[in-house]
Design an enzyme around this catalytic site. Structure first.
Site: not given
Length: 82
Positions: A2, A61-63, A67
């Site tokens: 994302s 961690t996101h975003p 990832e």
């Protein structure tokens, strides 16, 4: 990923080469946005002898672009990132 899509850079791949018996990293290929930044985690893990299983349980961690690496490590041990 994302974050990569948000930056308009959705193309890329991360591939982890590892020993299935020991789960030790043999090498990692990354092609895409910020590949030079992402490879550092892999280089540190290889130097420290960290296994793909240990990395699969590490929080990313996101975003974030990290990832991508998280998903690659999880696939090595049969897990899914989502």
């Amino acid at each position: 990923n994302s974050k990569a899509l948000a930056e308009g850079e959705g193309d890329g791949i991360a591939k982890v080469l590892f020993n299935k018996d020991t789960e030790q990293i043999l090498g990692v290929h990354i092609i895409g946005i910020h590949a030079a930044d992402l490879i550092q985690e892999c280089a540190n893990a290889k130097a420290a002898g960290t296994t793909v299983r240990q990395l699969a349980f590490t929080t990313h961690t996101h975003p974030t672009l990290s990832e991508v690496i998280d998903g690659a490590f999880k696939e090595c041990v049969g897990m899914h990132s989502h």
